[in-house]
Write an enzyme that holds these catalytic residues in place. Structure first.
Site, PDB file in Angstrom:
ATOM      1  N   ASN A 103       0.826  -1.208   0.000  1.00  0.00           N
ATOM      2  CA  ASN A 103       0.000   0.000   0.000  1.00  0.00           C
ATOM      3  C   ASN A 103       0.858   1.254   0.000  1.00  0.00           C
ATOM      4  O   ASN A 103       2.015   1.244   0.431  1.00  0.00           O
ATOM      5  CB  ASN A 103      -0.938  -0.009   1.202  1.00  0.00           C
ATOM      6  N   HIS A 120       5.922  -0.583  -2.566  1.00  0.00           N
ATOM      7  CA  HIS A 120       5.624   0.241  -3.745  1.00  0.00           C
ATOM      8  C   HIS A 120       5.753   1.739  -3.458  1.00  0.00           C
ATOM      9  O   HIS A 120       5.204   2.557  -4.184  1.00  0.00           O
ATOM     10  CB  HIS A 120       4.210  -0.073  -4.259  1.00  0.00           C
ATOM     11  N   CYS A 128       9.456  16.312  -8.476  1.00  0.00           N
ATOM     12  CA  CYS A 128       9.451  16.944  -9.804  1.00  0.00           C
ATOM     13  C   CYS A 128      10.281  16.092 -10.756  1.00  0.00           C
ATOM     14  O   CYS A 128      11.412  15.724 -10.426  1.00  0.00           O
ATOM     15  CB  CYS A 128      10.043  18.348  -9.700  1.00  0.00           C
ATOM     16  N   THR A 189      -4.533  -9.049   0.406  1.00  0.00           N
ATOM     17  CA  THR A 189      -3.858  -8.976  -0.889  1.00  0.00           C
ATOM     18  C   THR A 189      -4.300 -10.140  -1.764  1.00  0.00           C
ATOM     19  O   THR A 189      -4.435 -11.267  -1.281  1.00  0.00           O
ATOM     20  CB  THR A 189      -2.318  -8.916  -0.774  1.00  0.00           C
ATOM     21  N   SER A 190      -4.531  -9.821  -3.038  1.00  0.00           N
ATOM     22  CA  SER A 190      -4.930 -10.871  -3.975  1.00  0.00           C
ATOM     23  C   SER A 190      -3.727 -11.745  -4.333  1.00  0.00           C
ATOM     24  O   SER A 190      -3.886 -12.764  -4.990  1.00  0.00           O
ATOM     25  CB  SER A 190      -5.534 -10.239  -5.230  1.00  0.00           C
ATOM     26  N   ASN A 214      -8.599 -12.574   4.253  1.00  0.00           N
ATOM     27  CA  ASN A 214      -9.043 -11.922   3.018  1.00  0.00           C
ATOM     28  C   ASN A 214     -10.566 -11.998   2.929  1.00  0.00           C
ATOM     29  O   ASN A 214     -11.188 -12.849   3.559  1.00  0.00           O
ATOM     30  CB  ASN A 214      -8.409 -12.607   1.795  1.00  0.00           C
ATOM     31  N   GLU A 216     -12.059 -12.982   0.424  1.00  0.00           N
ATOM     32  CA  GLU A 216     -12.397 -14.195  -0.360  1.00  0.00           C
ATOM     33  C   GLU A 216     -11.140 -15.038  -0.579  1.00  0.00           C
ATOM     34  O   GLU A 216     -10.031 -14.597  -0.273  1.00  0.00           O
ATOM     35  CB  GLU A 216     -12.992 -13.781  -1.711  1.00  0.00           C
TER      36      GLU A 216
END
Ligand code: NAD
Ligand code: ZN
Length: 246
Positions: A103, A120, A128, A189-190, A214, A216
Site C-alpha cells: 500500500n 511500492h 518533480c 492482498t490478492s 481476506n 475471499e
C-alpha cells in the site's frame, strides 16, 4: 469463525517473530478502494493502464485527472482502521516485527507500526520529474493539471508505477523478513502482483506458518496458506487480538 480466531491466536502466541504482508484490502475499511475485486477501481477504469509509467510519461494530465487526483483526495482523509490497529497491537505485544506492505497510504505507520517496508513506495510525497524537488502531496498546488513544480516540471508521486522496478533494498529487506519469520500474516492482498506476492512462499519454504485473512479465497488459499480466514480485515484482527489477550 471463533474457532479460527482461537487457532490463529494460538499460532501467534507461540510464535517468536511474526511478519505481515498487506495489500489494498486492509485499507478498504479506511475508505480506500482496492484495484481488484468488488468495489475496486477496476470496475471503473483500467487501473493497470493508468497506473503504468508509460501512460504517465505520455499523458501526465490524464493520469492525474483519472487516477491521482481522486487518490490524493481519498488518502488525505484516510485514517487507520481496526486491521491496521490490530497489527500495531501485535507489535506492542512483542510478536510482530515487520510489516511488508504494497500500500501507498502510510496507514501502518499512522497506526503505530515501526518497521514498515513500503514495497511500492508512498503517495505522501511528490517529486518533480525535471529538477527532483520533493513536496508533500498535501501541499501540492492542484489548481492546474498536471500539478507543476516552480521550475515548470511535472510532479509525480514517490511510489512505484506499473512498469517500474521495485527498489532493490525493499526487495532484499522483504525477503530477509519473510525468510526469518515463523508466522506470516497475509492480509488483504490478492497475491497476484509480483514480486510482493512471492513473500508468503518464501516464508513457507523456511517452515513458517502462513495465516491468510481476506474477503475471499486467493491463489494462496489452497497450497500456501495453513489457515485461511475469510471476512473483513478489521473484524478478523479484532477477533484474533481478543483471543490473544484472553
Ligand atoms: P488488490 O486490489 O489486487 O486486492 C485487494 C484484495 O483485498 C483482494 O484479494 C480482496 O479480496 C481483498 N479485500 C477487499 N476488501 C477486504 C477487506 N475489507 N478485508 C480483507 N480483504 C479485503 O490489492 P493488491 O494485491 O494489494 O494489489 C494492488 C496494487 O495496487 C498494490 O500493490 C498497491 O500498490 C496498489 N494499491 C494501493 C492502495 C493503497 O495504498 N491502499 C489501494 C489500491 C491499490
Ligand atoms: Zn522542478
Amino acid at each position: 469463525m471463533i474457532d479460527q480466531y482461537i487457532k490463529a491466536a494460538e499460532i501467534i502466541r507461540s510464535a517468536k517473530n511474526v511478519v505481515a504482508l498487506t495489500g489494498a484490502g486492509i485499507s478498504v475499511e479506511s475508505g480506500i478502494p482496492p484495484f481488484r475485486g468488488k468495489g475496486g477501481l477496476w470496475e471503473k477504469i483500467d487501473a493497470e493502464k493508468y497506473a503504468h509509467i508509460d501512460t504517465f510519461m505520455k499523458d501526465p494530465a490524464t493520469v492525474w485527472n483519472v487516477l491521482l487526483k481522486d487518490l490524493k483526495d481519498v488518502l488525505d482523509k484516510a485514517v487507520p482502521n481496526d486491521g491496521h490497529k490490530g497489527l500495531a497491537k501485535l507489535e506492542a505485544m512483542g510478536k510482530l516485527t515487520t510489516v511488508i506492505t504494497q500500500n501507498l497510504d502510510g496507514l501502518h505507520q499512522a497506526a503505530g507500526n515501526s518497521d514498515v517496508i513500503e514495497f511500492h513506495g508512498n503517495f505522501a510525497s511528490q517529486r518533480c520529474i525535471e529538477c527532483g524537488h520533493q513536496c508533500p502531496t498535501k501541499d501540492v498546488d492542484m489548481s492546474q493539471m498536471p500539478p507543476r513544480c516552480k521550475c515548470g516540471g511535472i510532479y509525480r508521486p514517490e511510489c512505484i508505477f506499473y512498469g517500474e522496478m521495485i527498489p532493490e533494498d525493499n526487495l532484499e529487506r522483504s525477503i530477509a523478513a519473510a525468510s526469518g519469520c515463523d508466522v506470516m500474516l497475509v492480509i488483504g492482498t490478492s497475491a497476484i502482483v509480483h514480486p510482493a506476492a512471492m513473500m508468503p512462499a518464501v516464508s513457507k519454504q523456511n517452515n513458517a506458518t502462513v495465516i491468510e485473512i481476506n474477503a475471499e479465497a486467493t491463489t494462496l488459499s489452497n497450497h500456501i496458506s495453513d489457515l485461511s480466514i475469510y471476512g473483513s480485515a478489521g473484524d478478523i484482527m479484532n477477533g484474533i487480538v481478543r483471543y490473544m489477550t484472553q
